[in-house]
Design a protein around this motif. Structure first.
Motif, PDB file in Angstrom:
ATOM      1  N   THR A   1       0.841  -1.188   0.000  1.00  8.61           N
ATOM      2  CA  THR A   1       0.000   0.000   0.000  1.00  8.61           C
ATOM      3  C   THR A   1       0.880   1.243   0.000  1.00  8.61           C
ATOM      4  OG1 THR A   1      -1.721  -1.148   1.231  1.00  8.61           O
ATOM      5  CG2 THR A   1      -1.778   1.255   1.289  1.00  8.61           C
ATOM      6  N   GLY A   2       0.558   2.192  -0.892  1.00  4.96           N
ATOM      7  CA  GLY A   2       1.367   3.394  -0.970  1.00  4.96           C
ATOM      8  C   GLY A   2       2.537   3.302  -1.919  1.00  4.96           C
ATOM      9  N   SER A   3       2.542   2.291  -2.782  1.00  7.84           N
ATOM     10  CA  SER A   3       3.663   2.149  -3.729  1.00  7.84           C
ATOM     11  C   SER A   3       3.381   2.827  -5.060  1.00  7.84           C
ATOM     12  CB  SER A   3       3.977   0.666  -3.964  1.00  7.84           C
ATOM     13  OG  SER A   3       2.860   0.004  -4.530  1.00  7.84           O
ATOM     14  N   GLY A   4       2.130   3.272  -5.272  1.00 10.53           N
ATOM     15  CA  GLY A   4       1.782   3.945  -6.520  1.00 10.53           C
ATOM     16  C   GLY A   4       0.938   3.103  -7.461  1.00 10.53           C
ATOM     17  N   LYS A   5       0.547   1.905  -7.028  1.00 11.58           N
ATOM     18  CA  LYS A   5      -0.214   1.002  -7.900  1.00 11.58           C
ATOM     19  C   LYS A   5      -1.565   1.598  -8.305  1.00 11.58           C
ATOM     20  CE  LYS A   5      -0.547  -2.540  -5.125  1.00 11.58           C
ATOM     21  NZ  LYS A   5      -0.136  -1.839  -3.872  1.00 11.58           N
ATOM     22  N   SER A   6      -2.287   2.170  -7.336  1.00 18.79           N
ATOM     23  CA  SER A   6      -3.611   2.733  -7.623  1.00 18.79           C
ATOM     24  C   SER A   6      -3.524   3.909  -8.591  1.00 18.79           C
ATOM     25  CB  SER A   6      -4.299   3.173  -6.328  1.00 18.79           C
ATOM     26  OG  SER A   6      -4.548   2.059  -5.493  1.00 18.79           O
TER      27      SER A   6
ATOM     28  N   PRO B   1      11.039  -5.410   8.373  1.00 25.61           N
ATOM     29  CA  PRO B   1      10.880  -4.448   9.468  1.00 25.61           C
ATOM     30  C   PRO B   1      10.377  -3.092   8.980  1.00 25.61           C
ATOM     31  CG  PRO B   1      13.193  -4.659   8.884  1.00 25.61           C
ATOM     32  CD  PRO B   1      12.461  -5.706   8.102  1.00 25.61           C
ATOM     33  N   GLY B   2       9.707  -2.360   9.874  1.00 24.44           N
ATOM     34  CA  GLY B   2       9.280  -1.005   9.550  1.00 24.44           C
ATOM     35  C   GLY B   2       8.063  -0.944   8.662  1.00 24.44           C
ATOM     36  N   MET B   3       7.795   0.236   8.149  1.00 27.24           N
ATOM     37  CA  MET B   3       6.630   0.500   7.315  1.00 27.24           C
ATOM     38  C   MET B   3       7.076   1.076   5.976  1.00 27.24           C
ATOM     39  SD  MET B   3       4.005  -0.287   9.246  1.00 27.24           S
ATOM     40  CE  MET B   3       2.609   0.581   8.524  1.00 27.24           C
ATOM     41  N   ALA B   4       6.207   0.911   4.964  1.00 28.28           N
ATOM     42  CA  ALA B   4       6.481   1.512   3.661  1.00 28.28           C
ATOM     43  C   ALA B   4       6.554   3.032   3.817  1.00 28.28           C
ATOM     44  CB  ALA B   4       5.401   1.123   2.657  1.00 28.28           C
ATOM     45  N   PRO B   5       7.394   3.710   3.048  1.00 30.81           N
ATOM     46  CA  PRO B   5       7.575   5.156   3.219  1.00 30.81           C
ATOM     47  C   PRO B   5       6.365   5.959   2.766  1.00 30.81           C
ATOM     48  CG  PRO B   5       8.701   4.418   1.247  1.00 30.81           C
ATOM     49  CD  PRO B   5       8.212   3.181   1.940  1.00 30.81           C
ATOM     50  N   SER B   6       6.206   7.123   3.349  1.00 29.97           N
ATOM     51  CA  SER B   6       5.169   8.052   2.908  1.00 29.97           C
ATOM     52  C   SER B   6       5.575   8.637   1.559  1.00 29.97           C
ATOM     53  CB  SER B   6       4.996   9.177   3.931  1.00 29.97           C
ATOM     54  OG  SER B   6       4.259  10.244   3.380  1.00 29.97           O
ATOM     55  N   LEU B   7       4.646   8.632   0.611  1.00 34.53           N
ATOM     56  CA  LEU B   7       4.940   9.219  -0.692  1.00 34.53           C
ATOM     57  C   LEU B   7       4.968  10.740  -0.628  1.00 34.53           C
ATOM     58  CD1 LEU B   7       2.865   6.901  -3.052  1.00 34.53           C
ATOM     59  CD2 LEU B   7       5.326   6.863  -2.642  1.00 34.53           C
ATOM     60  N   ALA B   8       4.457  11.299   0.476  1.00 35.20           N
ATOM     61  CA  ALA B   8       4.513  12.748   0.664  1.00 35.20           C
ATOM     62  C   ALA B   8       5.830  13.182   1.296  1.00 35.20           C
ATOM     63  CB  ALA B   8       3.343  13.206   1.537  1.00 35.20           C
ATOM     64  N   ASN B   9       6.471  12.255   2.008  1.00 34.24           N
ATOM     65  CA  ASN B   9       7.729  12.581   2.680  1.00 34.24           C
ATOM     66  C   ASN B   9       8.679  11.384   2.596  1.00 34.24           C
ATOM     67  OD1 ASN B   9       9.622  13.995   4.229  1.00 34.24           O
ATOM     68  ND2 ASN B   9       8.783  13.193   6.155  1.00 34.24           N
ATOM     69  N   PRO B  10       9.114  11.053   1.376  1.00 31.49           N
ATOM     70  CA  PRO B  10       9.957   9.865   1.197  1.00 31.49           C
ATOM     71  C   PRO B  10      11.361  10.080   1.745  1.00 31.49           C
ATOM     72  CG  PRO B  10       9.804  11.090  -0.845  1.00 31.49           C
ATOM     73  CD  PRO B  10       8.870  11.758   0.114  1.00 31.49           C
ATOM     74  N   PRO B  11      12.059   9.014   2.086  1.00 29.63           N
ATOM     75  CA  PRO B  11      13.443   9.157   2.553  1.00 29.63           C
ATOM     76  C   PRO B  11      14.342   9.597   1.408  1.00 29.63           C
ATOM     77  CG  PRO B  11      12.901   6.848   2.207  1.00 29.63           C
ATOM     78  CD  PRO B  11      11.622   7.608   2.040  1.00 29.63           C
ATOM     79  N   ALA B  12      15.492  10.135   1.751  1.00 32.74           N
ATOM     80  CA  ALA B  12      16.464  10.531   0.730  1.00 32.74           C
ATOM     81  C   ALA B  12      17.015   9.285   0.048  1.00 32.74           C
ATOM     82  CB  ALA B  12      17.590  11.327   1.369  1.00 32.74           C
ATOM     83  N   GLY B  13      17.194   9.381  -1.256  1.00 30.22           N
ATOM     84  CA  GLY B  13      17.783   8.271  -1.992  1.00 30.22           C
ATOM     85  C   GLY B  13      16.796   7.174  -2.295  1.00 30.22           C
ATOM     86  N   CYS B  14      17.244   5.939  -2.172  1.00 32.18           N
ATOM     87  CA  CYS B  14      16.406   4.777  -2.444  1.00 32.18           C
ATOM     88  C   CYS B  14      15.237   4.731  -1.456  1.00 32.18           C
ATOM     89  CB  CYS B  14      17.238   3.508  -2.316  1.00 32.18           C
ATOM     90  SG  CYS B  14      16.253   1.982  -2.455  1.00 32.18           S
TER      91      CYS B  14
ATOM     92  N   VAL C   1      15.497   2.366   1.610  1.00 30.02           N
ATOM     93  CA  VAL C   1      16.705   2.500   2.427  1.00 30.02           C
ATOM     94  C   VAL C   1      16.438   2.317   3.922  1.00 30.02           C
ATOM     95  CG1 VAL C   1      16.523   5.019   2.635  1.00 30.02           C
ATOM     96  CG2 VAL C   1      18.766   3.918   2.795  1.00 30.02           C
ATOM     97  N   THR C   2      15.265   2.752   4.407  1.00 29.79           N
ATOM     98  CA  THR C   2      14.991   2.678   5.845  1.00 29.79           C
ATOM     99  C   THR C   2      14.646   1.264   6.307  1.00 29.79           C
ATOM    100  OG1 THR C   2      12.673   3.255   5.453  1.00 29.79           O
ATOM    101  CG2 THR C   2      14.200   5.061   5.935  1.00 29.79           C
ATOM    102  N   ARG C   3      14.409   0.345   5.381  1.00 28.78           N
ATOM    103  CA  ARG C   3      14.015  -1.030   5.747  1.00 28.78           C
ATOM    104  C   ARG C   3      15.003  -2.076   5.234  1.00 28.78           C
ATOM    105  NH1 ARG C   3       7.938  -1.855   3.920  1.00 28.78           N
ATOM    106  NH2 ARG C   3       7.899  -3.318   5.667  1.00 28.78           N
ATOM    107  N   CYS C   4      15.978  -1.635   4.473  1.00 25.17           N
ATOM    108  CA  CYS C   4      16.887  -2.568   3.813  1.00 25.17           C
ATOM    109  C   CYS C   4      18.030  -2.960   4.741  1.00 25.17           C
ATOM    110  CB  CYS C   4      17.435  -1.929   2.539  1.00 25.17           C
ATOM    111  SG  CYS C   4      18.566  -2.997   1.619  1.00 25.17           S
ATOM    112  N   ARG C   5      18.265  -4.243   4.888  1.00 20.03           N
ATOM    113  CA  ARG C   5      19.335  -4.706   5.780  1.00 20.03           C
ATOM    114  C   ARG C   5      20.720  -4.502   5.168  1.00 20.03           C
ATOM    115  NH1 ARG C   5      19.148 -11.315   5.558  1.00 20.03           N
ATOM    116  NH2 ARG C   5      18.518 -11.550   3.361  1.00 20.03           N
TER     117      ARG C   5
END
Length: 317
Positions: free
Chosen positions: A37-42, A256-269, A272-276
């Motif tokens: 959810t929130g990946s842009g599919k819709s 781990p964690g949640m999918a990023p907000s499309l309104a306030n995405p992390p810098a870069g990939c 990045v916030t969930r990748c081991r």
């Protein structure tokens, strides 16, 4: 053919739903688009259906530039697009026959042709004996079959199925997916199935597009995605799916964690916030797509071989 060329889409609330999407779907292809959810599919569905227009780039469906259509032409364009929604959207006061017929009445088809086509559709979706039933008298799987029947009644060239198996049990899921496969093969219909569940597509998909944070992160054939995943997000999805291999007891690994907000995405990939395997370099920019074959590519600064080595070291700890 469907061509999505360098498409980006943002909204006034600051949501950057899609970022430089490139995707080509050839005639008769059955493609699965997977993402949380929130990946842009819709948003992608809305662009294909003409409900939204891209900020940048083009969406071309069967030689029609969808974003350039005049508002008055959109309803006519949509006659070639069938959409199946996860919540069925059937009219409760109409019978199953009438629900399917209604989709043909609004485009002005003659009554005799409507009766003929509805009977054909009910046979296709194996509901001929339920023609006079009302939606409330049907199971969830049967209602989804009606929704599919309504979507294909006008012989669309493209069928978009948005989470068509959500809230259905596993057996019914398999029946719905098998029906879509038959429509693809027998009716030569482009089918785009949107889902968040990679496990759903394992036995039927020929091609998979993996989305995350408004981007296509990996694409490839089913064999490539399941046997040789090249993006950490795809690998994480696969680690979270139960495997029914004889004698194998494997611990599932939730992401781990949640999918990023499309309104306030992390810098870069966006992963990045969930990748081991994330490092500082991952925060510096969105990686470009790296090709591994004519059909497989992914968006990661690490190569498949580097990820394999990192996983191996983790397993040895």
């Amino acid at each position: 053919m469907i061509q999505i060329k360098n498409v980006s889409k943002s909204y006034k609330n600051g949501v950057h739903a899609l970022k430089n999407i490139n995707l080509t779907i050839d005639d008769g292809e059955f493609v699965y688009i997977i993402g949380p959810t929130g990946s842009g599919k819709s948003t992608l569905i809305k662009l294909l259906d003409g409900e939204e227009i891209p900020d940048e780039g083009k969406v071309i469906v069967n030689d029609v530039d969808v974003g350039a259509l005049k508002h008055s032409k959109v309803p006519y364009y949509r006659r070639n697009i069938g959409v199946v929604f996860q919540n069925f959207r059937l009219l409760p006061s109409l019978t199953i026959f009438e629900n399917i017929a209604f989709a043909l009445e609004v485009i002005g088809m003659e009554k005799q042709e409507i009766r003929k086509r509805v009977r054909e559709v009910l046979d296709l979706v194996s509901l001929s004996d339920k023609a006079q039933a009302f939606p409330s008298q049907l199971s969830g799987g049967q209602q989804q079959r009606v929704a599919i029947g309504r979507a294909i009644a006008n012989h669309p060239k493209v069928l978009i199925a948005d989470e068509p198996t959500t809230a259905l049990d596993v057996t019914i899921q398999a029946q719905i997916l098998q029906l879509l496969k038959q429509l693809n093969e027998n009716e030569q219909m482009n089918i785009i199935l949107i889902t968040h569940d990679l496990g759903v597509v394992a036995s039927l998909a020929k091609r998979i597009e993996v989305m995350y944070g408004g981007l296509i992160m990996e694409e490839g054939t089913t064999e490539e995605i399941f046997e040789h995943p090249t993006h950490p997000y795809t690998r994480a999805l696969l680690h979270a799916i139960p495997k029914c291999e004889s004698g194998c007891r494997e611990r599932l690994e939730p992401i781990p964690g949640m999918a990023p907000s499309l309104a306030n995405p992390p810098a870069g990939c966006p992963f990045v916030t969930r990748c081991r395997f994330a490092c500082e370099e991952c925060k510096k920019g969105i990686p470009s797509m790296r090709a591994y074959s004519d059909t497989q590519s992914s968006r990661c600064i690490f190569t498949k071989e580097e990820l394999d080595e990192k996983e191996k070291k983790e397993e040895e700890k």
